[in-house]
Design a protein around this motif. Structure first.
Motif, PDB file in Angstrom:
ATOM      1  N   VAL A  37       0.828  -1.251   0.010  1.00 49.13           N
ATOM      2  CA  VAL A  37       0.103  -0.011   0.070  1.00 49.13           C
ATOM      3  C   VAL A  37       0.997   1.354   0.007  1.00 49.13           C
ATOM      4  O   VAL A  37       1.762   1.298   0.847  1.00 49.13           O
ATOM      5  CB  VAL A  37      -0.912   0.008   1.374  1.00 49.13           C
ATOM      6  N   GLN A  38       0.545   2.351  -0.849  1.00 51.13           N
ATOM      7  CA  GLN A  38       1.272   3.438  -1.037  1.00 51.13           C
ATOM      8  C   GLN A  38       0.316   4.558  -0.388  1.00 51.13           C
ATOM      9  O   GLN A  38      -0.715   4.701  -1.137  1.00 51.13           O
ATOM     10  CB  GLN A  38       1.759   3.643  -2.156  1.00 51.13           C
ATOM     11  N   VAL A  39       0.535   5.141   0.673  1.00 48.89           N
ATOM     12  CA  VAL A  39      -0.374   5.997   1.371  1.00 48.89           C
ATOM     13  C   VAL A  39       0.434   6.941   2.079  1.00 48.89           C
ATOM     14  O   VAL A  39       1.474   6.754   2.754  1.00 48.89           O
ATOM     15  CB  VAL A  39      -1.337   5.310   2.059  1.00 48.89           C
ATOM     16  N   GLY A  47     -10.702  11.277   2.796  1.00 50.24           N
ATOM     17  CA  GLY A  47     -10.086  11.998   1.830  1.00 50.24           C
ATOM     18  C   GLY A  47      -8.425  11.673   1.455  1.00 50.24           C
ATOM     19  O   GLY A  47      -8.096  12.280   0.430  1.00 50.24           O
ATOM     20  N   VAL A  48      -8.064  10.601   2.121  1.00 53.04           N
ATOM     21  CA  VAL A  48      -6.889  10.304   1.926  1.00 53.04           C
ATOM     22  C   VAL A  48      -6.989   9.492   0.515  1.00 53.04           C
ATOM     23  O   VAL A  48      -7.706   8.686   0.423  1.00 53.04           O
ATOM     24  CB  VAL A  48      -6.403   9.140   3.024  1.00 53.04           C
ATOM     25  N   THR A  49      -5.710   9.685  -0.074  1.00 51.07           N
ATOM     26  CA  THR A  49      -5.596   8.940  -1.367  1.00 51.07           C
ATOM     27  C   THR A  49      -4.421   8.147  -1.479  1.00 51.07           C
ATOM     28  O   THR A  49      -3.427   8.577  -0.627  1.00 51.07           O
ATOM     29  CB  THR A  49      -5.459   9.829  -2.712  1.00 51.07           C
ATOM     30  N   GLY A  50      -4.176   7.108  -2.187  1.00 48.78           N
ATOM     31  CA  GLY A  50      -3.088   6.089  -2.280  1.00 48.78           C
ATOM     32  C   GLY A  50      -3.330   5.029  -3.516  1.00 48.78           C
ATOM     33  O   GLY A  50      -4.121   5.288  -4.172  1.00 48.78           O
ATOM     34  N   ARG A  51      -2.375   4.332  -3.368  1.00 47.49           N
ATOM     35  CA  ARG A  51      -2.274   3.049  -4.303  1.00 47.49           C
ATOM     36  C   ARG A  51      -2.289   1.843  -3.641  1.00 47.49           C
ATOM     37  O   ARG A  51      -1.499   1.649  -2.737  1.00 47.49           O
ATOM     38  CB  ARG A  51      -1.137   3.404  -5.443  1.00 47.49           C
ATOM     39  N   VAL A  52      -3.052   0.814  -4.045  1.00 52.65           N
ATOM     40  CA  VAL A  52      -2.944  -0.406  -3.389  1.00 52.65           C
ATOM     41  C   VAL A  52      -2.234  -1.293  -4.445  1.00 52.65           C
ATOM     42  O   VAL A  52      -2.610  -1.266  -5.934  1.00 52.65           O
ATOM     43  CB  VAL A  52      -4.334  -0.989  -2.944  1.00 52.65           C
ATOM     44  N   ARG A  53      -1.292  -2.132  -3.980  1.00 53.23           N
ATOM     45  CA  ARG A  53      -0.612  -3.107  -5.149  1.00 53.23           C
ATOM     46  C   ARG A  53      -1.046  -4.453  -4.936  1.00 53.23           C
ATOM     47  O   ARG A  53      -1.311  -5.133  -3.561  1.00 53.23           O
ATOM     48  CB  ARG A  53       0.964  -3.079  -4.932  1.00 53.23           C
ATOM     49  N   LEU A  60      -3.381   0.234  -8.479  1.00 53.15           N
ATOM     50  CA  LEU A  60      -4.501   0.788  -8.213  1.00 53.15           C
ATOM     51  C   LEU A  60      -4.756   1.928  -7.386  1.00 53.15           C
ATOM     52  O   LEU A  60      -4.671   1.878  -6.309  1.00 53.15           O
ATOM     53  CB  LEU A  60      -5.847  -0.005  -8.278  1.00 53.15           C
ATOM     54  N   PRO A  61      -5.318   3.125  -7.999  1.00 50.02           N
ATOM     55  CA  PRO A  61      -5.497   4.169  -7.117  1.00 50.02           C
ATOM     56  C   PRO A  61      -6.891   4.070  -6.487  1.00 50.02           C
ATOM     57  O   PRO A  61      -7.988   3.416  -6.621  1.00 50.02           O
ATOM     58  CB  PRO A  61      -5.611   5.314  -7.982  1.00 50.02           C
ATOM     59  N   PHE A  62      -6.775   4.659  -5.176  1.00 53.43           N
ATOM     60  CA  PHE A  62      -7.979   4.476  -4.272  1.00 53.43           C
ATOM     61  C   PHE A  62      -8.073   5.933  -3.506  1.00 53.43           C
ATOM     62  O   PHE A  62      -7.075   6.710  -3.373  1.00 53.43           O
ATOM     63  CB  PHE A  62      -7.847   3.418  -3.219  1.00 53.43           C
ATOM     64  N   VAL A  63      -9.262   6.250  -3.135  1.00 50.93           N
ATOM     65  CA  VAL A  63      -9.551   7.455  -2.234  1.00 50.93           C
ATOM     66  C   VAL A  63     -10.414   6.766  -1.010  1.00 50.93           C
ATOM     67  O   VAL A  63     -11.434   6.099  -1.196  1.00 50.93           O
ATOM     68  CB  VAL A  63     -10.211   8.505  -2.817  1.00 50.93           C
ATOM     69  N   VAL A  64     -10.131   7.311   0.139  1.00 48.16           N
ATOM     70  CA  VAL A  64     -10.834   6.928   1.551  1.00 48.16           C
ATOM     71  C   VAL A  64     -12.035   7.817   1.405  1.00 48.16           C
ATOM     72  O   VAL A  64     -11.672   8.945   1.702  1.00 48.16           O
ATOM     73  CB  VAL A  64      -9.932   6.812   2.827  1.00 48.16           C
ATOM     74  N   THR A  77     -12.878   3.759  -2.482  1.00 52.72           N
ATOM     75  CA  THR A  77     -13.335   3.397  -3.858  1.00 52.72           C
ATOM     76  C   THR A  77     -11.846   3.340  -4.355  1.00 52.72           C
ATOM     77  O   THR A  77     -11.186   4.013  -4.232  1.00 52.72           O
ATOM     78  CB  THR A  77     -13.918   4.818  -4.462  1.00 52.72           C
ATOM     79  N   VAL A  78     -11.958   2.274  -5.184  1.00 56.46           N
ATOM     80  CA  VAL A  78     -10.651   1.950  -5.992  1.00 56.46           C
ATOM     81  C   VAL A  78     -11.039   1.863  -7.305  1.00 56.46           C
ATOM     82  O   VAL A  78     -12.194   1.508  -7.921  1.00 56.46           O
ATOM     83  CB  VAL A  78     -10.371   0.210  -5.569  1.00 56.46           C
ATOM     84  N   THR A  79     -10.296   2.164  -8.205  1.00 61.63           N
ATOM     85  CA  THR A  79     -10.600   2.618  -9.582  1.00 61.63           C
ATOM     86  C   THR A  79      -9.493   1.891 -10.396  1.00 61.63           C
ATOM     87  O   THR A  79      -8.374   1.778 -10.266  1.00 61.63           O
ATOM     88  CB  THR A  79     -10.665   4.025 -10.020  1.00 61.63           C
ATOM     89  N   ALA A  80      -9.817   1.342 -11.628  1.00 57.38           N
ATOM     90  CA  ALA A  80      -9.198   0.687 -12.739  1.00 57.38           C
ATOM     91  C   ALA A  80      -9.686   1.396 -14.046  1.00 57.38           C
ATOM     92  O   ALA A  80     -10.538   0.547 -14.428  1.00 57.38           O
ATOM     93  CB  ALA A  80      -9.148  -0.689 -12.532  1.00 57.38           C
ATOM     94  N   GLY A  81      -8.880   2.400 -14.478  1.00 58.58           N
ATOM     95  CA  GLY A  81      -9.581   2.720 -15.668  1.00 58.58           C
ATOM     96  C   GLY A  81     -10.805   3.420 -15.496  1.00 58.58           C
ATOM     97  O   GLY A  81     -11.081   4.156 -14.406  1.00 58.58           O
ATOM     98  N   PRO A  82     -11.825   3.026 -16.355  1.00 58.82           N
ATOM     99  CA  PRO A  82     -13.147   3.612 -16.012  1.00 58.82           C
ATOM    100  C   PRO A  82     -14.017   2.873 -14.923  1.00 58.82           C
ATOM    101  O   PRO A  82     -14.968   3.233 -14.608  1.00 58.82           O
ATOM    102  CB  PRO A  82     -13.836   3.304 -17.493  1.00 58.82           C
TER     103      PRO A  82
END
Length: 139
Positions: A37-39, A47-53, A60-64, A77-82
């Motif tokens: 996890v990169q946070v 509001g924290v954002t990061g990336r989960v590996r 994949l990027p995420f926002v708390v 919420t985790v996103t992968a493209g759309p």
């Protein structure tokens, strides 16, 4: 959009289970689908954002979205493209001084169906003592 709700009950007290959620650095110790996890913070906050590996180094990027420490609930919420997947987690007192955790996953049907087995495995591990050999290899 599809929503699935999962539950797991185990012997760990709710306070310990919550701390395993609240500190993102601990996620790989119980969630086999998360290898890192990169946070920018040590503890969840709205509001924290990061990336989960995940497997194969995919990040994949995420926002708390929300954190309620008192209620032991949080969402992200985790996103992968759309594609966007929303996850809501909670921890409550379980039977025999243990805990019950729940997870509600919402997203496109194929993604949710593919993720549910990994998510169930992860929350089953979340409410149980760590396998020390596994935890050491992931830390």
């Amino acid at each position: 959009m599809t929503t699935v709700t999962l539950h797991a009950t185990g012997p760990l007290p709710p306070e310990e289970v919550w701390e395993r959620y609240a500190e993102p650095a601990r996620w790989p110790t119980w969630a086999p689908q998360i290898t890192g996890v990169q946070v920018p913070v040590g503890r969840l906050a709205a509001g924290v954002t990061g990336r989960v590996r995940g497997p194969a180094g995919v990040t994949l990027p995420f926002v708390v979205e929300s954190v309620d420490e008192a209620a032991r609930r949080w969402s992200w919420t985790v996103t992968a493209g759309p594609v966007r997947v929303h996850l809501l987690h909670w921890v409550s007192q379980g039977p025999d001084a243990g805990s019950t955790t729940g997870l509600r996953v919402s997203g496109p049907l194929p993604v949710v169906v593919g993720y549910v087995p990994l998510a169930q495995l992860a929350i089953n591990r979340l409410v149980r003592p760590l396998d020390r050999g596994h935890a050491a290899s992931r830390e």
